[in-house]
Write an enzyme that holds these catalytic residues in place. Structure first.
Site, mmCIF file in Angstrom:
data_model
loop_
_atom_site.group_PDB
_atom_site.id
_atom_site.type_symbol
_atom_site.label_atom_id
_atom_site.label_comp_id
_atom_site.label_asym_id
_atom_site.label_seq_id
_atom_site.Cartn_x
_atom_site.Cartn_y
_atom_site.Cartn_z
ATOM 1 N N HIS A 213 -23.079 -37.255 18.073
ATOM 2 C CA HIS A 213 -22.058 -37.908 17.247
ATOM 3 C C HIS A 213 -21.026 -36.943 16.687
ATOM 4 O O HIS A 213 -20.051 -37.376 16.067
ATOM 5 C CB HIS A 213 -22.713 -38.650 16.073
ATOM 6 C CG HIS A 213 -23.251 -37.733 15.021
ATOM 7 N ND1 HIS A 213 -24.428 -37.060 15.159
ATOM 8 C CD2 HIS A 213 -22.745 -37.364 13.822
ATOM 9 C CE1 HIS A 213 -24.644 -36.326 14.086
ATOM 10 N NE2 HIS A 213 -23.633 -36.475 13.254
HETATM 11 C C1 UD1 Z 1 -21.185 -38.283 8.901
HETATM 12 C C2 UD1 Z 1 -21.192 -36.842 8.359
HETATM 13 C C3 UD1 Z 1 -21.968 -35.953 9.319
HETATM 14 C C4 UD1 Z 1 -23.343 -36.524 9.593
HETATM 15 C C5 UD1 Z 1 -23.199 -37.968 10.096
HETATM 16 C C6 UD1 Z 1 -24.532 -38.602 10.364
HETATM 17 C C7 UD1 Z 1 -19.203 -36.097 7.113
HETATM 18 C C8 UD1 Z 1 -17.958 -35.307 7.197
HETATM 19 N N1 UD1 Z 1 -19.843 -36.302 8.282
HETATM 20 O O1 UD1 Z 1 -20.479 -38.272 10.147
HETATM 21 O O2 UD1 Z 1 -22.119 -34.682 8.710
HETATM 22 O O3 UD1 Z 1 -23.987 -35.729 10.561
HETATM 23 O O4 UD1 Z 1 -22.514 -38.716 9.097
HETATM 24 O O5 UD1 Z 1 -24.399 -39.899 10.849
HETATM 25 O O6 UD1 Z 1 -19.585 -36.517 6.044
HETATM 26 N N2 UD1 Z 1 -19.198 -46.020 11.137
HETATM 27 C C9 UD1 Z 1 -19.702 -47.287 11.325
HETATM 28 N N3 UD1 Z 1 -20.703 -47.698 10.477
HETATM 29 C C10 UD1 Z 1 -21.199 -46.930 9.481
HETATM 30 C C11 UD1 Z 1 -20.659 -45.643 9.317
HETATM 31 C C12 UD1 Z 1 -19.668 -45.207 10.158
HETATM 32 O O7 UD1 Z 1 -19.299 -48.025 12.207
HETATM 33 O O8 UD1 Z 1 -22.102 -47.360 8.763
HETATM 34 C C13 UD1 Z 1 -18.137 -45.547 12.078
HETATM 35 C C14 UD1 Z 1 -16.740 -45.728 11.548
HETATM 36 O O9 UD1 Z 1 -15.939 -46.071 12.609
HETATM 37 C C15 UD1 Z 1 -16.363 -44.340 11.066
HETATM 38 C C16 UD1 Z 1 -17.147 -43.448 12.036
HETATM 39 O O10 UD1 Z 1 -18.343 -44.167 12.336
HETATM 40 O O11 UD1 Z 1 -15.000 -44.128 11.113
HETATM 41 C C17 UD1 Z 1 -17.510 -42.106 11.462
HETATM 42 O O12 UD1 Z 1 -18.194 -42.251 10.217
HETATM 43 P P1 UD1 Z 1 -18.095 -41.074 9.098
HETATM 44 O O13 UD1 Z 1 -18.978 -41.390 7.936
HETATM 45 O O14 UD1 Z 1 -16.653 -40.760 8.809
HETATM 46 O O15 UD1 Z 1 -18.641 -39.800 9.851
HETATM 47 P P2 UD1 Z 1 -19.911 -39.612 10.793
HETATM 48 O O16 UD1 Z 1 -19.432 -39.275 12.145
HETATM 49 O O17 UD1 Z 1 -20.901 -40.716 10.642
#
Ligand code: UD1
Length: 369
Positions: A213
């Site tokens: 991811h």
């Molecule tokens: C975040 C953390 C990362 C961790 C990861 C574990 C930061 C900078 N990054 O990254 O360190 O390893 O979590 O999962 O804090 N989304 C969904 N549903 C959710 C959450 C996210 O669909 O419940 C999608 C959204 O499109 C979002 C994307 O995933 O834009 C990324 O989510 P985000 O929380 O920004 O970062 P992660 O890649 O999950």
């Protein structure tokens, strides 16, 4: 002592669960202790899907959050700012003695900034880890959080060394061990009754567990399509179980990269905590870019290939079962693993399931109790 415990994203939940359990146990067993610790849970809402959040609260038996900030997804700046704006009134209402943050996600850094500026002490659990790679958002979060924290609770001795090198006074640093292993050891029995292998039709030691991811792996079309091609090549020899993170799924769709039509490549929805442990324990090897899975495979002594140029968890390589890999080296690294033993490496010091007790003692000690 009043404590606010912060969690926001999936990898935070297994870090707060054992601490909450420890706090509840102390309360129920020792009504006569001289210092009572009153805690509240804050969920920032950085992760919000049932499969990324509520499922972990249920499985890990974490009480419902006292405050749910529901910030959701957005750019780094907006997400961080939203968390800060919504967390400040919580601090004003509760006036805690300590804010305890875990890990390295945006929620960790945002809440640290707010608390520090309000003169509230911050304890960082999982302090001192460094990848020395500032292109990773997590590295920025770690540096900011550790620069501001008043109590730095470290999982391994390399973390202590990093902090001392950055000028953190030794009195602020406590080597408490790895809190993830408290959750893991506390859930082994439940993990053994998990049916994920049968459900997916895979056999112990005969499949690869894949999780990816990180923006560095999934946010570029060329890199992501090459990685998918490498995984397809591995699936000619072994079954692959690949629970897909929402970010990865979103990028595959955006880049129009197809993943279907390969019997041995099982792409599934994100799995729960117990299922992920079971997959890590039983896989022939794991291919990942997750931080937590590098640690869990080290505990299980399952060979792990981390698809990153660096790791902030070097002890998983020096003592554990982890090796770094890159897209052009995966095939050779996989062959080396398949020629070697099924279980490798050893478990680092203080990855013993007792970290939450040491965290609580450190907090009381640092408060002068
Ligand atoms: C975040 C953390 C990362 C961790 C990861 C574990 C930061 C900078 N990054 O990254 O360190 O390893 O979590 O999962 O804090 N989304 C969904 N549903 C959710 C959450 C996210 O669909 O419940 C999608 C959204 O499109 C979002 C994307 O995933 O834009 C990324 O989510 P985000 O929380 O920004 O970062 P992660 O890649 O999950």
């Amino acid at each position: 002592m009043k404590l606010l415990v912060i969690a926001g994203a999936r990898p935070n939940f297994m870090k707060i669960a054992p601490l909450i359990r420890c706090l509840n146990k102390r309360k129920s067993e020792n009504d006569d202790v001289s210092v009572s610790v009153d805690y509240r849970i804050v969920h920032t809402g950085q992760h919000y899907d049932q499969a990324m959040s509520q499922r972990f609260f249920d499985e890990l038996q974490i009480p419902a959050p006292d405050f749910d900030l529901a910030v959701g997804s957005s750019s780094h700046a907006s997400q961080t700012a939203n968390i800060m704006t919504k967390f400040e009134p919580v601090c004003e209402e509760v006036r805690p003695d300590w804010v305890l943050v875990v890990g390295d996600v945006n929620s960790t850094m945002a809440c640290t900034l707010v608390a520090s500026k309000m003169g509230i002490k911050v304890a960082h659990l999982e302090a001192g880890l460094r990848s020395f790679d500032r292109s990773m958002p997590e590295e920025i979060n770690r540096l900011v959080t550790d620069a501001l924290a008043d109590l730095l609770l470290t999982p391994s001795q390399d973390a202590d060394e990093n902090l001392k090198r950055e000028g953190v006074p030794a009195a602020k640093i406590r080597f408490v061990g790895n809190i993830m292993i408290d959750s893991l050891t506390g859930n082994l029995e439940k993990m053994h009754s998990c049916t994920i292998l049968d459900d997916l039709g895979v056999k112990p030691g005969e499949f690869v567990y894949v999780t990816l991811h990180r923006p560095g792996n999934v946010d570029s079309s060329t890199v992501l399509s090459t990685i998918i091609e490498r995984i397809r090549q591995i699936s000619e020899h072994l079954d692959i179980v690949f629970p897909m993170h929402p970010r990865t799924r979103k990028m595959l769709t955006q880049f129009n990269i197809g993943v279907n039509g390969h019997r041995a490549l099982k792409i599934v929805e994100p799995v729960g905590y117990l299922e992920s442990l079971s997959l890590s324990d039983n896989a022939r090897f794991v291919l990942t870019d997750s931080g937590g899975i590098q640690e869990e495979t080290t505990f299980f002594r399952t060979p792990c290939l981390t698809l990153r140029p660096n790791t902030e968890r070097p002890v998983t390589i020096s003592l554990g079962s982890n090796r770094l890999t890159h897209i052009d080296g995966i095939s050779v690294d996989v062959q080396n693993i398949l020629r070697g033993p099924i279980k490798i490496g050893s478990v680092p010091p203080l990855w013993d399931g007792q970290t939450s007790d040491r965290v609580l003692s450190s907090l009381l000690d640092a408060s002068g109790f």
